[in-house]
Design a protein around this motif. Structure first.
Motif, PDB file in Angstrom:
ATOM      1  N   UNK A  39      -8.402   3.472   6.743  1.00 25.65           N
ATOM      2  CA  UNK A  39      -9.614   3.989   6.118  1.00 25.65           C
ATOM      3  C   UNK A  39      -9.315   4.986   5.007  1.00 25.65           C
ATOM      4  N   UNK A  40      -8.319   5.818   5.182  1.00 28.08           N
ATOM      5  CA  UNK A  40      -8.045   6.863   4.195  1.00 28.08           C
ATOM      6  C   UNK A  40      -7.145   6.400   3.066  1.00 28.08           C
ATOM      7  N   UNK A  41      -6.335   5.396   3.270  1.00 26.81           N
ATOM      8  CA  UNK A  41      -5.447   4.893   2.218  1.00 26.81           C
ATOM      9  C   UNK A  41      -6.189   4.559   0.928  1.00 26.81           C
ATOM     10  N   UNK A  42      -7.301   3.815   1.003  1.00 26.54           N
ATOM     11  CA  UNK A  42      -8.047   3.533  -0.233  1.00 26.54           C
ATOM     12  C   UNK A  42      -8.589   4.792  -0.918  1.00 26.54           C
ATOM     13  N   UNK A  43      -8.923   5.808  -0.143  1.00 31.66           N
ATOM     14  CA  UNK A  43      -9.404   7.056  -0.737  1.00 31.66           C
ATOM     15  C   UNK A  43      -8.274   7.753  -1.501  1.00 31.66           C
ATOM     16  N   UNK A  44      -7.082   7.756  -0.927  1.00 34.29           N
ATOM     17  CA  UNK A  44      -5.943   8.344  -1.630  1.00 34.29           C
ATOM     18  C   UNK A  44      -5.635   7.569  -2.904  1.00 34.29           C
ATOM     19  N   UNK A  45      -5.655   6.248  -2.820  1.00 32.94           N
ATOM     20  CA  UNK A  45      -5.405   5.425  -4.010  1.00 32.94           C
ATOM     21  C   UNK A  45      -6.457   5.701  -5.081  1.00 32.94           C
ATOM     22  N   UNK A  46      -7.689   5.888  -4.666  1.00 32.24           N
ATOM     23  CA  UNK A  46      -8.779   6.182  -5.593  1.00 32.24           C
ATOM     24  C   UNK A  46      -8.544   7.524  -6.280  1.00 32.24           C
ATOM     25  N   UNK A  47      -8.027   8.501  -5.545  1.00 27.90           N
ATOM     26  CA  UNK A  47      -7.713   9.798  -6.136  1.00 27.90           C
ATOM     27  C   UNK A  47      -6.603   9.707  -7.167  1.00 27.90           C
TER      28      UNK A  47
END
Length: 106
Positions: A39-47
């Motif tokens: 779940x958090x991997x895409x958020x980090x990539x987005x950042x």
């Protein structure tokens, strides 16, 4: 001496950042019991991508745009923006600090 854009482009490696967050996400204060990197991997990539798009701006200056576009960028993450935002900002801040960029001029 390389120009600013060249230094910025080499300030981070997306695969290295992905590996960093995979290894370190569980230590972040916004992670709750049961949260997964899926779940958090895409958020980090987005950042990371956000920094590439807005390197000379402060995160708060474009947070509304990121919020608006999160639904299209979430890559299967179940997180709503309120839960994803701290991870997006975390990744953005990490890249910004590593880039040695001057403060925002906006």
């Amino acid at each position: 001496m390389p120009d600013f854009d060249e230094r910025r482009d080499h300030a981070f490696d997306r695969e290295q950042e992905s590996a960093y967050w995979r290894d370190n996400y569980a230590k972040r204060p916004y992670i709750q019991q049961g949260d997964t990197h899926d779940d958090f991997g895409p958020a980090y990539a987005y950042g990371v991508d956000a920094f590439a798009r807005y390197p000379d701006r402060d995160f708060d200056d474009f947070e509304a745009e990121l919020h608006r576009d999160w639904g299209a960028q979430r890559q299967g993450s179940s997180l709503e923006w309120a839960r994803a935002k701290p991870a997006v900002k975390d990744a953005w801040d990490r890249i910004k600090q590593a880039s040695n960029m001057p403060p925002s001029t906006r």
